[in-house]
Write a protein that holds these residues in place. Structure first.
Motif, PDB file in Angstrom:
ATOM      1  N   ARG A  66       0.838  -1.208   0.000  1.00  0.00           N
ATOM      2  CA  ARG A  66       0.000   0.000   0.000  1.00  0.00           C
ATOM      3  C   ARG A  66       0.870   1.254   0.000  1.00  0.00           C
ATOM      4  O   ARG A  66       0.555   2.244  -0.676  1.00  0.00           O
ATOM      5  N   LYS A  67       1.973   1.226   0.736  1.00  0.00           N
ATOM      6  CA  LYS A  67       2.866   2.376   0.761  1.00  0.00           C
ATOM      7  C   LYS A  67       3.440   2.647  -0.635  1.00  0.00           C
ATOM      8  O   LYS A  67       3.511   3.798  -1.075  1.00  0.00           O
ATOM      9  N   ILE A  70       0.734   4.117  -2.877  1.00  0.00           N
ATOM     10  CA  ILE A  70       0.540   5.542  -2.594  1.00  0.00           C
ATOM     11  C   ILE A  70       1.673   6.364  -3.200  1.00  0.00           C
ATOM     12  O   ILE A  70       1.453   7.426  -3.797  1.00  0.00           O
ATOM     13  N   VAL A 208      -1.702  -3.071   7.119  1.00  0.00           N
ATOM     14  CA  VAL A 208      -1.445  -1.755   7.711  1.00  0.00           C
ATOM     15  C   VAL A 208      -1.962  -1.757   9.152  1.00  0.00           C
ATOM     16  O   VAL A 208      -3.108  -2.136   9.408  1.00  0.00           O
ATOM     17  N   ASP A 232      -1.379   4.726   7.678  1.00  0.00           N
ATOM     18  CA  ASP A 232      -1.443   5.438   6.400  1.00  0.00           C
ATOM     19  C   ASP A 232      -2.417   6.605   6.412  1.00  0.00           C
ATOM     20  O   ASP A 232      -2.616   7.258   5.390  1.00  0.00           O
ATOM     21  N   GLY A 233      -3.041   6.880   7.552  1.00  0.00           N
ATOM     22  CA  GLY A 233      -3.937   8.023   7.654  1.00  0.00           C
ATOM     23  C   GLY A 233      -5.410   7.697   7.555  1.00  0.00           C
ATOM     24  O   GLY A 233      -6.254   8.585   7.700  1.00  0.00           O
ATOM     25  N   VAL A 234      -5.784   6.436   7.329  1.00  0.00           N
ATOM     26  CA  VAL A 234      -7.193   6.043   7.324  1.00  0.00           C
ATOM     27  C   VAL A 234      -7.698   6.027   8.766  1.00  0.00           C
ATOM     28  O   VAL A 234      -7.031   5.511   9.669  1.00  0.00           O
ATOM     29  N   ASN A 269     -10.780   8.849   4.859  1.00  0.00           N
ATOM     30  CA  ASN A 269      -9.571   8.452   4.147  1.00  0.00           C
ATOM     31  C   ASN A 269      -8.639   9.642   3.975  1.00  0.00           C
ATOM     32  O   ASN A 269      -8.834  10.486   3.109  1.00  0.00           O
ATOM     33  N   ARG A 270      -7.604   9.685   4.800  1.00  0.00           N
ATOM     34  CA  ARG A 270      -6.586  10.735   4.693  1.00  0.00           C
ATOM     35  C   ARG A 270      -5.276  10.168   4.141  1.00  0.00           C
ATOM     36  O   ARG A 270      -4.219  10.758   4.328  1.00  0.00           O
ATOM     37  N   SER A 271      -5.355   9.027   3.486  1.00  0.00           N
ATOM     38  CA  SER A 271      -4.174   8.444   2.853  1.00  0.00           C
ATOM     39  C   SER A 271      -4.103   8.908   1.401  1.00  0.00           C
ATOM     40  O   SER A 271      -4.937   9.698   0.959  1.00  0.00           O
ATOM     41  N   GLU A 305      -9.597   9.260  -1.893  1.00  0.00           N
ATOM     42  CA  GLU A 305      -8.720  10.051  -1.049  1.00  0.00           C
ATOM     43  C   GLU A 305      -9.408  11.344  -0.646  1.00  0.00           C
ATOM     44  O   GLU A 305      -9.971  12.043  -1.473  1.00  0.00           O
ATOM     45  N   HIS A 334      -5.879  -3.455   5.529  1.00  0.00           N
ATOM     46  CA  HIS A 334      -5.756  -2.909   6.876  1.00  0.00           C
ATOM     47  C   HIS A 334      -6.078  -3.983   7.917  1.00  0.00           C
ATOM     48  O   HIS A 334      -6.976  -4.792   7.711  1.00  0.00           O
TER      49      HIS A 334
END
Length: 344
Positions: A66-67, A70, A208, A232-234, A269-271, A305, A334
């Protein structure tokens, strides 16, 4: 003539430095042994590295995939920002499939899969001069960032009717191993931007992780609601549970149970990549919630996003509950966690 009997030679033979020779031989043998061991070790490492690369590289985590996904998306968005205004837009992104990132030789075992993140953006130029000017800007930007730029020759015509522009392209690889290419699509004849994150083998169970847990998700006693923020910010928020009267659509026309509860789930979702929610992301763990049945819930949903989505799940119980134990994970990349929700 007087004869004399033969006499033994009085010459003393030279002393053979047996001790010195032995030391040299021993040192030479040790050197040969060490060199041989080094060659064998290097050979084993090279074979292992060759087989690993042949199999698609090392097995990483789903969080690593996932990283990289992104990063591949962000590399394209950043490059769009490096071009002149109007040449492209970040939201013109389309996913590009790969036919090379497959397990032809059976290297992937249970729980291991692979995927190659790749994306393309359409670029628009009125003239070749505009295109070349932006290509020059990218070349300068990449040089400033310390990335090597390789030139791509113009597209070769497929046939005499091929009117694809004969414009050159450039490509580079950023610090995260993402390949970035600006050029002309040989099939559509249109300028474009491509990013390729490479083929990633990953363990689907190594997901994650959540970095912050509060309230009902903190592992303590029951709470009205709680939140988990992932690396990841989710962000997932569940609760508070509401007592409701079920509708005929919820029960399918059957008589409603004694107690019915609505469980709201909010995913923010902040990823830098979408989150693919599934209808079965929520559930209970073994032995939890005896006599509780799920009536209804949201189906698959894509959270883009920057977006927030609210889902609702409905449960019934034959007897009044003191609390509700749930397990939830926002999609397949996740980690899932337990939630202990109080009942009103």
């Amino acid at each position: 003539m007087e004869k004399h009997p033969p006499q033994e030679s009085t010459l003393v033979p030279e002393a053979t430095p047996t001790t010195g020779v032995s030391r040299k031989v021993i040192v030479r043998r040790w050197a040969i042994g060490i060199a041989t061991a080094g060659v064998v070790g290097w050979g084993l490492w090279a074979v292992s590295d060759f087989l690993e690369n042949l199999g698609g590289g090392p097995v990483r985590s789903a969080a690593d995939f996932r990283k990289q996904d992104i990063r591949t998306r962000e590399a394209g968005r950043q490059t769009i920002g490096d071009l002149r205004p109007g040449a492209g837009r970040a939201d013109w992104m389309r996913e590009v499939g790969s036919t090379s990132c497959v397990d032809d030789l059976g290297f992937d075992g249970d729980g291991v899969t692979r995927k190659q993140p790749g994306y393309t953006w359409e670029l628009r130029y009125a003239t070749e001069a505009e295109y070349r000017a932006d290509m020059g800007k990218l070349r300068a930007v990449w040089k400033h960032r310390g990335w090597k730029t390789d030139d791509k020759p113009p597209h070769e015509p497929l046939n005499s009717q091929d009117r694809t522009p004969r414009w050159p392209g450039i490509t580079t690889t950023d610090g995260h191993g993402v390949t970035i290419t600006m050029g002309v699509d040989g099939y559509t004849g249109k300028p474009g931007l491509w990013t390729d994150g490479g083929c990633v083998r990953y363990n689907t169970e190594d997901r994650v992780s959540g970095r912050k847990h509060t309230g009902a998700a903190a592992g303590g006693g029951p709470g009205r609601e709680g939140t988990i923020t992932y690396d990841d910010g989710v962000r997932v928020s569940i609760g508070p549970v509401e007592s409701i009267k079920p509708t005929p659509e919820m029960t399918g026309g059957a008589a409603p149970a004694a107690y019915t509860y609505r469980v709201p789930v909010t995913v923010t979702n902040r990823s830098g990549a979408p989150v693919e929610l599934r209808g079965y992301d929520i559930g209970g763990y073994e032995g939890a919630n005896p006599g509780v049945e799920r009536l209804a819930g949201s189906e698959s949903h894509l959270v883009s996003e920057g977006d927030t989505t609210r889902l609702e799940y409905v449960y019934t119980a034959r007897t009044k509950l003191s609390h509700l134990d749930l397990v939830y994970a926002p999609g397949g990349l996740h980690a899932s966690y337990e939630w202990k929700l109080s009942i009103p």
